[in-house]
Scaffold this active site. Structure first.
Site, mmCIF file in Angstrom:
data_model
loop_
_atom_site.group_PDB
_atom_site.id
_atom_site.type_symbol
_atom_site.label_atom_id
_atom_site.label_comp_id
_atom_site.label_asym_id
_atom_site.label_seq_id
_atom_site.Cartn_x
_atom_site.Cartn_y
_atom_site.Cartn_z
ATOM 1 N N ALA A 1 71.051 -54.868 -23.611
ATOM 2 C CA ALA A 1 70.417 -56.336 -22.770
ATOM 3 C C ALA A 1 69.840 -55.973 -21.530
ATOM 4 O O ALA A 1 68.642 -56.588 -21.420
ATOM 5 C CB ALA A 1 71.507 -57.219 -22.975
ATOM 6 N N PRO B 1 67.506 -63.040 -21.071
ATOM 7 C CA PRO B 1 68.764 -63.177 -20.378
ATOM 8 C C PRO B 1 69.727 -62.391 -21.178
ATOM 9 O O PRO B 1 69.918 -62.692 -22.390
ATOM 10 C CB PRO B 1 69.174 -64.831 -20.321
ATOM 11 C CG PRO B 1 68.406 -65.600 -21.261
ATOM 12 C CD PRO B 1 67.289 -64.539 -21.464
ATOM 13 N N ASP B 2 70.867 -61.874 -20.561
ATOM 14 C CA ASP B 2 72.034 -61.079 -21.292
ATOM 15 C C ASP B 2 72.887 -62.050 -21.462
ATOM 16 O O ASP B 2 73.316 -62.760 -20.478
ATOM 17 C CB ASP B 2 72.409 -59.992 -20.394
ATOM 18 C CG ASP B 2 73.612 -59.273 -20.716
ATOM 19 O OD1 ASP B 2 74.098 -59.713 -21.951
ATOM 20 O OD2 ASP B 2 74.099 -58.286 -19.904
ATOM 21 N N PHE B 3 73.337 -62.440 -22.855
ATOM 22 C CA PHE B 3 74.097 -63.831 -23.002
ATOM 23 C C PHE B 3 75.712 -63.236 -22.480
ATOM 24 O O PHE B 3 76.437 -64.361 -22.183
ATOM 25 C CB PHE B 3 74.079 -64.075 -24.453
ATOM 26 C CG PHE B 3 74.559 -63.334 -25.414
ATOM 27 C CD1 PHE B 3 76.262 -63.458 -25.638
ATOM 28 C CD2 PHE B 3 73.799 -62.337 -26.208
ATOM 29 C CE1 PHE B 3 76.649 -62.435 -26.603
ATOM 30 C CE2 PHE B 3 74.560 -61.394 -27.022
ATOM 31 C CZ PHE B 3 75.986 -61.594 -27.363
ATOM 32 N N ARG B 4 75.872 -62.194 -22.106
ATOM 33 C CA ARG B 4 77.219 -61.742 -21.828
ATOM 34 C C ARG B 4 77.272 -62.150 -20.100
ATOM 35 O O ARG B 4 78.419 -62.236 -19.607
ATOM 36 C CB ARG B 4 77.424 -60.359 -21.988
ATOM 37 C CG ARG B 4 78.017 -60.291 -23.463
ATOM 38 C CD ARG B 4 78.052 -58.804 -23.904
ATOM 39 N NE ARG B 4 77.661 -58.595 -25.333
ATOM 40 C CZ ARG B 4 78.302 -58.964 -26.111
ATOM 41 N NH1 ARG B 4 79.771 -59.274 -26.012
ATOM 42 N NH2 ARG B 4 77.993 -58.785 -27.339
ATOM 43 N N GLN C 1 70.348 -51.598 -28.800
ATOM 44 C CA GLN C 1 71.154 -52.700 -29.405
ATOM 45 C C GLN C 1 70.430 -53.970 -29.270
ATOM 46 O O GLN C 1 70.918 -55.023 -29.781
ATOM 47 C CB GLN C 1 72.351 -52.956 -28.507
ATOM 48 C CG GLN C 1 73.423 -51.830 -28.436
ATOM 49 C CD GLN C 1 74.467 -51.878 -27.368
ATOM 50 O OE1 GLN C 1 74.005 -51.448 -25.958
ATOM 51 N NE2 GLN C 1 75.613 -52.300 -27.588
ATOM 52 N N ASN C 2 69.037 -53.969 -28.771
ATOM 53 C CA ASN C 2 68.140 -54.989 -28.720
ATOM 54 C C ASN C 2 67.471 -55.593 -29.682
ATOM 55 O O ASN C 2 67.293 -54.576 -30.504
ATOM 56 C CB ASN C 2 67.287 -54.951 -27.328
ATOM 57 C CG ASN C 2 68.101 -54.850 -26.146
ATOM 58 O OD1 ASN C 2 69.357 -55.145 -25.991
ATOM 59 N ND2 ASN C 2 67.502 -54.273 -25.044
ATOM 60 N N ASP D 1 64.658 -57.465 -29.803
ATOM 61 C CA ASP D 1 63.467 -58.221 -29.167
ATOM 62 C C ASP D 1 62.155 -57.490 -29.342
ATOM 63 O O ASP D 1 61.164 -57.839 -29.046
ATOM 64 C CB ASP D 1 63.698 -58.214 -27.694
ATOM 65 C CG ASP D 1 64.033 -57.218 -27.041
ATOM 66 O OD1 ASP D 1 63.574 -56.078 -27.391
ATOM 67 O OD2 ASP D 1 64.868 -57.278 -25.999
ATOM 68 N N HIS E 1 71.212 -52.720 -33.943
ATOM 69 C CA HIS E 1 71.399 -54.522 -34.459
ATOM 70 C C HIS E 1 70.374 -55.225 -35.086
ATOM 71 O O HIS E 1 70.466 -56.430 -35.112
ATOM 72 C CB HIS E 1 71.991 -55.181 -33.011
ATOM 73 C CG HIS E 1 73.175 -54.722 -32.412
ATOM 74 N ND1 HIS E 1 73.782 -55.109 -31.044
ATOM 75 C CD2 HIS E 1 74.354 -53.904 -32.792
ATOM 76 C CE1 HIS E 1 74.875 -54.478 -30.847
ATOM 77 N NE2 HIS E 1 75.405 -53.834 -31.982
ATOM 78 N N CYS F 1 63.039 -68.319 -49.142
ATOM 79 C CA CYS F 1 62.796 -67.301 -50.042
ATOM 80 C C CYS F 1 61.667 -67.904 -51.011
ATOM 81 O O CYS F 1 61.912 -68.863 -51.727
ATOM 82 C CB CYS F 1 63.625 -66.342 -50.518
ATOM 83 S SG CYS F 1 62.856 -65.250 -51.974
ATOM 84 N N CYS G 1 63.214 -67.121 -54.663
ATOM 85 C CA CYS G 1 64.412 -67.562 -55.214
ATOM 86 C C CYS G 1 65.023 -68.731 -54.331
ATOM 87 O O CYS G 1 66.064 -69.660 -54.623
ATOM 88 C CB CYS G 1 65.371 -66.820 -55.262
ATOM 89 S SG CYS G 1 65.723 -65.854 -53.884
ATOM 90 N N SER H 1 76.451 -52.335 -21.067
ATOM 91 C CA SER H 1 77.845 -52.285 -20.278
ATOM 92 C C SER H 1 78.908 -51.405 -21.161
ATOM 93 O O SER H 1 79.842 -51.112 -20.869
ATOM 94 C CB SER H 1 78.435 -53.558 -20.339
ATOM 95 O OG SER H 1 78.495 -54.226 -21.564
HETATM 96 ZN ZN ZN Z 1 64.754 -64.264 -52.671
#
Ligand code: ZN
Length: 259
Positions: free
Chosen positions: A26, A35-38, A104-105, A107, A122, A156, A159, A198
């Protein structure tokens, strides 16, 4: 451009320890206004408990409530732009000094900055996915679906199941293929350059240790202590954008000296 001693040292290490791979968190996107939510006191995540609202069980139980929250997350992320740190890593890759970026971002900013080998362990907001049939829908289309649905849930078209952002929610496993690629990059690397992370969230936090286990080195550019500081050949606490721009500048001047 002037650069710090720390940037010069890091540049030297990157040149000496090839191939190198970057592992980002982050902290690299904070200068882009994400912002880094941590860290405390930062916007959206201040008002909710991310572990509760961004959990796979919350999505399955109540997609409407989940999307009330997650559509705000899309809104805050969709227009953000890469910063100098993202561009510096893309430039290192272009010069053949970086085998790839593991992030890990979610964005998309590494890809937007021009990095080619980007491993998003992620996931990414670039797509939404139907868990029932596997259909994927690009971000802008998902936003149109959210705006066009009376409950604000993108569905979707095959479905009618609620779509899920293609990011790893709390309670979900990491995507296997992406994580295997990240492990391979770290095992092959002579240097794992950790930026703005971190190194507290496993299993990603264990990746630099794979580099060390194969005889490689770790460099850490992040504010605050990390559990791997003692393992690192170099630890830099400076501003990520400034230091990485400095690294590119330092590499430019060392190449000029070599001519
Ligand atoms: Zn579907």
């Amino acid at each position: 451009m002037a650069y710090s001693d720390e940037a010069a040292k890091l540049a030297e290490l990157i040149e000496a320890a090839q191939p190198a791979v970057a592992l980002t968190g982050a902290g690299i996107s904070v200068p882009s206004g994400i912002p880094d939510f941590r860290s405390p006191g930062t916007g959206l995540w201040e008002r909710v408990n991310p572990f509760e609202v961004a959990h796979i069980d919350a999505f399955r139980r109540d997609p409407r409530r989940f999307w009330q929250f997650y559509s705000q997350r899309f809104a805050t992320l969709r227009d953000k732009k890469p910063n100098g740190a993202h561009y510096a890593l893309a430039e290192l890759e272009r010069r053949g000094l970086l085998a790839g970026v593991i992030t890990q971002n979610i964005d998309r900013l590494h890809s937007q900055a021009g990095s080619k080998e980007v491993v998003e362990v992620h996931g990414s907001i670039a797509r939404c996915r139907c868990l029932a049939c596997g259909l994927t829908v690009p971000l802008e289309e998902a936003i149109a679906l959210i705006e066009g649905d009376p409950e604000g849930v993108p569905r979707c078209h095959r479905c009618n199941a609620p779509l899920k952002p293609d990011v790893v929610l709390f309670g979900e496993l990491l995507p296997l293929a992406a994580f295997a690629r990240a492990e391979a990059l770290c095992e092959q690397a002579a240097l794992c350059l950790c930026v703005g992370t971190s190194l507290e969230v496993h299993p990603v936090a264990g990746l630099p240790e794979l580099t060390v286990a194969k005889g490689g080195k770790v460099a850490i550019l992040t504010k605050g202590k990390t559990p791997l500081d003692d393992l690192a050949a170099l630890k830099v606490e400076g501003d990520v954008e400034e230091v990485l721009k400095g690294v590119v500048a330092a590499l430019g001047s060392s190449a000029a000296r070599a001519d």
